[in-house]
Design a protein around this motif. Structure first.
Motif, short mmCIF file in Angstrom:
data_model
loop_
_atom_site.label_atom_id
_atom_site.label_comp_id
_atom_site.label_asym_id
_atom_site.label_seq_id
_atom_site.Cartn_x
_atom_site.Cartn_y
_atom_site.Cartn_z
N THR A 62 98.12 116.98 61.36
CA THR A 62 99.19 117.71 62.05
C THR A 62 100.14 118.32 61.02
OG1 THR A 62 99.12 116.22 63.94
CG2 THR A 62 101.10 117.55 63.69
N ASP A 63 100.37 119.59 61.15
CA ASP A 63 101.33 120.28 60.30
C ASP A 63 102.72 120.10 60.92
OD1 ASP A 63 101.64 122.55 58.12
OD2 ASP A 63 102.89 123.13 59.85
N TRP A 64 103.72 119.89 60.09
CA TRP A 64 105.07 119.63 60.59
C TRP A 64 105.58 120.78 61.47
CZ3 TRP A 64 108.95 123.00 59.15
CH2 TRP A 64 108.72 123.79 58.03
N ARG A 65 105.19 122.00 61.18
CA ARG A 65 105.62 123.14 61.99
C ARG A 65 105.04 123.05 63.40
NH1 ARG A 65 104.95 125.70 56.52
NH2 ARG A 65 102.84 125.02 56.88
N ASP A 66 103.78 122.60 63.49
CA ASP A 66 103.15 122.42 64.80
C ASP A 66 103.83 121.29 65.57
OD1 ASP A 66 101.35 124.46 64.29
OD2 ASP A 66 99.83 123.09 63.49
N ALA A 67 104.20 120.23 64.87
CA ALA A 67 104.89 119.11 65.52
C ALA A 67 106.24 119.56 66.07
CB ALA A 67 105.05 117.94 64.56
N ILE A 68 106.96 120.37 65.31
CA ILE A 68 108.24 120.90 65.79
C ILE A 68 108.01 121.74 67.04
CG2 ILE A 68 110.09 122.57 65.32
CD1 ILE A 68 110.21 121.47 62.47
N LEU A 69 107.06 122.64 66.99
CA LEU A 69 106.77 123.50 68.14
C LEU A 69 106.41 122.68 69.37
CD1 LEU A 69 104.81 126.43 66.49
CD2 LEU A 69 107.10 126.52 67.49
N THR A 70 105.61 121.66 69.17
CA THR A 70 105.18 120.82 70.29
C THR A 70 106.34 120.05 70.89
OG1 THR A 70 102.99 120.60 69.30
CG2 THR A 70 103.57 118.99 70.97
N CYS A 71 107.26 119.61 70.06
CA CYS A 71 108.35 118.77 70.53
C CYS A 71 109.61 119.53 70.94
CB CYS A 71 108.71 117.75 69.46
SG CYS A 71 107.37 116.60 69.10
N GLN A 72 109.66 120.80 70.68
CA GLN A 72 110.84 121.57 71.06
C GLN A 72 111.06 121.52 72.55
OE1 GLN A 72 109.94 125.41 69.40
NE2 GLN A 72 111.47 125.16 67.80
N ARG A 73 112.30 121.60 72.91
CA ARG A 73 112.71 121.56 74.31
C ARG A 73 112.01 122.63 75.13
NH1 ARG A 73 116.67 123.93 77.48
NH2 ARG A 73 117.51 122.56 79.06
N SER A 74 111.83 123.81 74.57
CA SER A 74 111.24 124.92 75.33
C SER A 74 109.78 124.68 75.69
CB SER A 74 111.37 126.22 74.55
OG SER A 74 110.67 126.14 73.34
N SER A 75 109.13 123.75 75.01
CA SER A 75 107.72 123.50 75.32
C SER A 75 107.56 122.46 76.42
CB SER A 75 106.98 123.04 74.06
OG SER A 75 107.41 121.75 73.68
N GLY A 76 108.69 121.98 76.96
CA GLY A 76 108.60 121.02 78.05
C GLY A 76 108.58 119.59 77.60
N SER A 77 108.83 119.31 76.34
CA SER A 77 108.74 117.93 75.86
C SER A 77 109.77 117.03 76.52
CB SER A 77 108.91 117.88 74.34
OG SER A 77 110.17 118.38 73.96
N HIS A 78 110.93 117.56 76.86
CA HIS A 78 111.96 116.73 77.46
C HIS A 78 111.70 116.49 78.93
CE1 HIS A 78 114.43 116.81 73.87
NE2 HIS A 78 113.97 118.04 73.74
N SER A 79 110.97 117.38 79.56
CA SER A 79 110.72 117.24 80.98
C SER A 79 109.79 116.07 81.28
CB SER A 79 110.14 118.52 81.56
OG SER A 79 108.89 118.81 80.98
N LYS A 80 109.03 115.63 80.30
CA LYS A 80 108.13 114.51 80.52
C LYS A 80 108.42 113.39 79.53
CE LYS A 80 104.43 117.13 82.54
NZ LYS A 80 103.01 117.34 82.64
N ASP A 81 109.68 113.27 79.14
CA ASP A 81 110.10 112.21 78.22
C ASP A 81 109.27 112.15 76.95
OD1 ASP A 81 110.81 110.05 81.00
OD2 ASP A 81 112.12 111.47 79.99
N ASN A 82 108.82 113.27 76.48
CA ASN A 82 108.05 113.37 75.24
C ASN A 82 106.79 112.53 75.25
OD1 ASN A 82 109.77 115.21 74.06
ND2 ASN A 82 111.09 113.62 73.26
N GLN A 83 106.19 112.33 76.41
CA GLN A 83 104.95 111.61 76.49
C GLN A 83 103.80 112.59 76.29
OE1 GLN A 83 104.95 108.22 76.79
NE2 GLN A 83 107.16 108.46 76.66
N LEU A 84 103.65 113.06 75.08
CA LEU A 84 102.64 114.06 74.79
C LEU A 84 101.37 113.39 74.26
CD1 LEU A 84 104.94 116.58 72.94
CD2 LEU A 84 104.23 116.65 75.31
#
Length: 151
Positions: free
Chosen positions: A125-147
């Protein structure tokens, strides 16, 4: 239609427009109140760089606070990553811009940081991809970051 009826209808239209405008104004103020409180929690209180500068560029604080409904969380997220306790892959010293990208608008600092940490634990995992995945706009907060990082 007589003058009295025209006057009454005109007053009704004015009252409707004023009520709608007032309601929309309240809705907008409530959202910006959270961001304003967040701004106040950060500006002059949290250092944005290694020189311990507390005076942020206003646009950077606005970006960090944009969209939050829990004003203390973006600042907590920023401080956690700035503290050097979380590695982004090659180091645990973060550039402030990358912290702002990850923490922008968060409503739960712990879960945002945990999302990033979990993402970085997946090999390749590249750190930039991890940031993109975890950003609020990607919905990470809507599911409590259970990615699912294993997809």
């Amino acid at each position: 239609m007589n003058k009295k009826q025209s006057f009454t209808i005109g007053l009704f239209h004015i009252a409707t427009v004023v009520s709608f405008t007032f309601f929309m104004g309240i809705t907008t103020v409530q959202a910006s109140d959270q961001e304003s409180e967040c701004f106040s929690d950060i500006q002059g209180k949290i250092a944005w760089n290694d020189n311990k500068d507390l005076n942020w560029d206003a646009e950077n604080v606005k970006q960090l606070c944009q969209g939050t409904s829990k004003p203390s969380e973006p600042g907590k997220c920023f401080q956690k990553l700035k503290s050097g306790q979380v590695s982004w892959g090659k180091s645990s010293t973060w550039e402030w811009k990358n912290i702002v990208k990850l923490c922008s608008g968060t409503n739960d600092a712990e879960k945002t940081v945990a999302c990033f940490t979990k993402g970085m634990s997946v090999e390749g995992t590249d750190w930039r991809d991890a940031i993109l995945t975890c950003q609020r706009s990607s919905g990470s907060h809507s599911k409590d970051n259970q990615l699912d990082w294993n997809k």
